[in-house]
Design an enzyme around this catalytic site. Structure first.
Site, PDB file in Angstrom:
ATOM      1  N   SER A 169      43.239  44.901  43.792  1.00 53.09           N
ATOM      2  CA  SER A 169      44.422  45.379  43.101  1.00 53.09           C
ATOM      3  C   SER A 169      45.645  45.126  44.001  1.00 53.09           C
ATOM      4  O   SER A 169      45.717  44.056  44.590  1.00 53.09           O
ATOM      5  CB  SER A 169      44.229  46.859  42.803  1.00 53.09           C
ATOM      6  OG  SER A 169      44.932  47.245  41.682  1.00 53.09           O
ATOM      7  N   ASP A 431      39.944  43.190  32.608  1.00 56.12           N
ATOM      8  CA  ASP A 431      40.942  43.910  33.398  1.00 56.12           C
ATOM      9  C   ASP A 431      42.345  43.464  32.979  1.00 56.12           C
ATOM     10  O   ASP A 431      42.684  42.289  33.124  1.00 56.12           O
ATOM     11  CB  ASP A 431      40.713  43.591  34.881  1.00 56.12           C
ATOM     12  CG  ASP A 431      41.784  44.174  35.774  1.00 56.12           C
ATOM     13  OD1 ASP A 431      42.559  45.030  35.298  1.00 56.12           O
ATOM     14  OD2 ASP A 431      41.837  43.766  36.946  1.00 56.12           O
ATOM     15  N   HIS A 456      38.547  45.995  36.451  1.00 61.53           N
ATOM     16  CA  HIS A 456      39.342  45.933  37.675  1.00 61.53           C
ATOM     17  C   HIS A 456      38.459  46.082  38.921  1.00 61.53           C
ATOM     18  O   HIS A 456      37.777  47.091  39.072  1.00 61.53           O
ATOM     19  CB  HIS A 456      40.343  47.084  37.602  1.00 61.53           C
ATOM     20  CG  HIS A 456      41.568  46.913  38.419  1.00 61.53           C
ATOM     21  ND1 HIS A 456      42.360  45.790  38.366  1.00 61.53           N
ATOM     22  CD2 HIS A 456      42.170  47.743  39.290  1.00 61.53           C
ATOM     23  CE1 HIS A 456      43.388  45.950  39.172  1.00 61.53           C
ATOM     24  NE2 HIS A 456      43.304  47.131  39.739  1.00 61.53           N
TER      25      HIS A 456
END
Ligand SMILES: *[C@@H]1O[C@H](CO)[C@@H](O)[C@H](O)[C@H]1NC(C)=O
Ligand SMILES: *[C@@H]1O[C@H](CO)[C@@H](O)[C@H](O)[C@H]1NC(C)=O
Ligand SMILES: *[C@@H]1O[C@H](CO)[C@@H](O)[C@H](O)[C@H]1NC(C)=O
Ligand SMILES: *[C@@H]1O[C@H](CO)[C@@H](O)[C@H](O)[C@H]1NC(C)=O
Ligand SMILES: *[C@@H]1O[C@H](CO)[C@@H](O)[C@H](O)[C@H]1NC(C)=O
Ligand SMILES: CC(=O)N[C@H]1CO[C@H](CO)[C@@H](O)[C@@H]1O
Length: 488
Positions: A169, A431, A456
């Site tokens: 991320s 995601d 994710h």
């Protein structure tokens, strides 16, 4: 957030409740440290002296940054793995579980994790006033990483070892940028689910939410849209507010005074779907995250359940399911309360878990606003202006300043145009963040790893038997790349 190594970037409305990136909140892990001591002897938190401002030599102020070390797998001569912290407390669970540790075991790597400045216990300033937040940026964070890498390298005699950065991320972007900006300090990077392109408006996020819901059941996003449209229609008539208050179990009776009030309420409800899609079936339980059994399948099941009433009633049922799951007595969807919490500069404030800091970074670096500005998504009522107005409300940053900051970020890092080598960029097809990620190999030395059907940061979590075959392959693929790169 999250991201920590990888929660990142959930919908803002839920940041107060759920902050915990891919490396999540350590508060969930009572008794954890004790277990560590037994297992490995030296997994206590440690502290590193860091400069407050790396870009001003006249400023000599310093602070203590938290980090963790796991030497269990280290073999003399092995590489050094550095897990990069993100927008939430660094969760020591990652020192014990996670795919990177399987790699570490195979390569005999020393494992380090550095918490990101301003998150968790890495508190460089007495409080989170907007003035102090000036020292919160990805550039300062990368300079922290560089200094940490240099000093630990010298102190532990690891300067000529190969260092590999990991992150998921926002920290995934940091992992890519660390290699990009400091190639002499880091040999390779695994940049998972990394949104490398900054953008003020990010309506594509909700477009992916539509597609991810549709991949479960094509009716599902249509039902969500119907429900959301009904709600928006009812919000126009104050006579409906008593019913809405009851239907969604609001903590106080609904009052809509401004566009911000309705947008915040609508975003909070949409956030239920956004968070579930973003983390669908990720193996996050080891981090102490609750609610991992609420999946796209579960939400679409509720949306398709005619016994609950019309789509609007089912949408309300989803909201109540989420409240039960997260042990909330009622739903606080009040923008004034949110504003009060987000502007509280105390380290003990409700938004200090990362909400205030992360939204500041969006206003001053990344944007990433998950607006309803696209027609091809199920929600309504929280347009870009609502998001950007928060920058003014919380930090006195205006819309032009946001736009300029985002442009500068792309100028500084290059956006999608990464010029480097030995960075692998895994992405998950469901995601929503993949829309800002690298989706095709840039060069053989900058490969993307596409994982169909995962959410994710899926490849970072510990392996388990339910994992999709393509997820298993993706983990092996990253391993083989590291094997090849560590020989170079
Ligand atoms: C509120 O809900 C009740 C029961 O469903 C319904 O009869 C009533 O018409 C609703 N009121 C408004 C203003 O929509
Ligand atoms: C929201 O909270 C503020 C202050 O915390 C309060 O004055 C206001 O009445 C609340 N509004 C609603 C709709 O609950
Ligand atoms: C995490 O690691 C510990 C120690 O190796 C192990 O006992 C535990 O089963 C692991 N948990 C998960 C969820 O993989
Ligand atoms: C999720 O797990 C919790 C705790 O185990 C349980 O109480 C809840 O009923 C489960 N929810 C669903 C939808 O499976
Ligand atoms: C900020 O939060 C702290 C901790 O909850 C609280 O003690 C303080 O009163 C709050 N400050 C303001 C200005 O609301
Ligand atoms: C959903 C998505 O964008 N997936 C991309 C991830 O990266 C691969 C390349 O390895 C692309 O082919 C996918 O389209």
């Amino acid at each position: 957030m999250a991201l920590q190594t990888c929660r990142l970037l959930l919908s803002k409305a839920n940041l107060l409740l759920l902050v915990s990136l891919c490396v999540a909140v350590d508060g969930h892990f009572k008794g954890f440290r004790k277990f560590f001591r037994v297992q490995y002897g030296s997994l206590e938190e440690q502290w590193f002296t860091q400069k407050l401002d790396h870009f001003c030599s006249a400023d000599s102020r310093v602070w203590k940054q938290r980090y963790f070390v796991n030497e269990a797998f280290y073999k003399p001569g092995g590489p050094v793995f550095l897990m990069i912290g993100g927008e939430g407390p660094a969760n020591p669970a990652w020192m014990m579980n996670g795919t990177w540790l399987n790699y570490a075991e195979k390569f005999g790597a020393l494992c380090l994790m550095l918490e990101h400045r301003f998150y968790g216990r890495s508190n460089p300033t007495p409080d989170l006033s907007t003035d102090n937040l000036r020292y919160l940026s990805s550039r300062q964070a990368l300079a922290d990483l560089a200094h940490f890498r240099t000093v630990i390298g010298e102190e532990r005699g690891l300067n000529n070892r190969k260092w590999v950065a990991f992150g998921g991320s926002y920290p995934g972007s940091l992992a890519a940028w660390f290699r990009l900006k400091y190639p002499h300090l880091v040999h390779a990077s695994v940049a998972t689910s990394a949104p490398v392109y900054a953008t003020v408006n990010f309506p594509e996020y909700l477009e992916v939410v539509w597609r991810s819901l549709a991949s479960e059941n094509t009716e599902c996003p249509l039902l969500v849209k119907k429900a959301s449209d009904t709600l928006v229609e009812r919000l126009k008539d104050p006579k409906t507010y008593d019913n809405i208050t009851k239907d969604f179990n609001l903590c106080s009776s609904l009052q809509i005074q401004t566009e911000m009030d309705s947008a915040y309420f609508l975003e909070t409800l949409a956030g239920n779907f956004m968070d579930v899609v973003q983390y669908n079936e990720d193996n996050r339980g080891f981090e102490g995250v609750v609610g991992t059994n609420i999946t796209i399948k579960v939400l679409c099941g509720v949306m398709g359940d005619t016994s609950l009433g019309d789509p609007y009633a089912r949408y309300a049922a989803v909201a109540r399911l989420m409240m039960d799951t997260f042990f909330m007595k009622c739903l606080d969807a009040n923008y004034s309360t949110y504003l009060r919490d987000m502007t509280n500069a105390s380290w003990y404030g409700l938004a200090a878990g990362g909400g205030r800091q992360w939204v500041y970074q969006t206003c001053t670096e990344f944007g990433f606003y998950q607006s309803t500005d696209s027609p091809n998504q199920p929600f309504a009522g929280f347009p870009l202006v609502y998001h950007v107005k928060q920058c003014a409300d919380f930090y006195n940053v205006n819309a032009d300043q946001v736009a300029e900051a985002v442009a500068q970020t792309n100028e500084y890092y290059g956006g999608y145009d990464i010029r480097s080598t030995r960075i692998v960029l895994p992405n998950g097809s469901i995601d929503p963040w993949h829309a800002l990620g690298i989706t095709k190999d840039i060069t053989p030395d900058l490969p993307a790893v596409f994982i169909k059907g995962t959410a994710h940061c899926a490849n970072m979590y510990p392996a388990r038997k339910e994992d999709l075959p393509q997820l298993v392959l993706a983990r092996d693929h990253v391993f083989l790349l590291l094997q090849q790169w560590l020989k170079q």
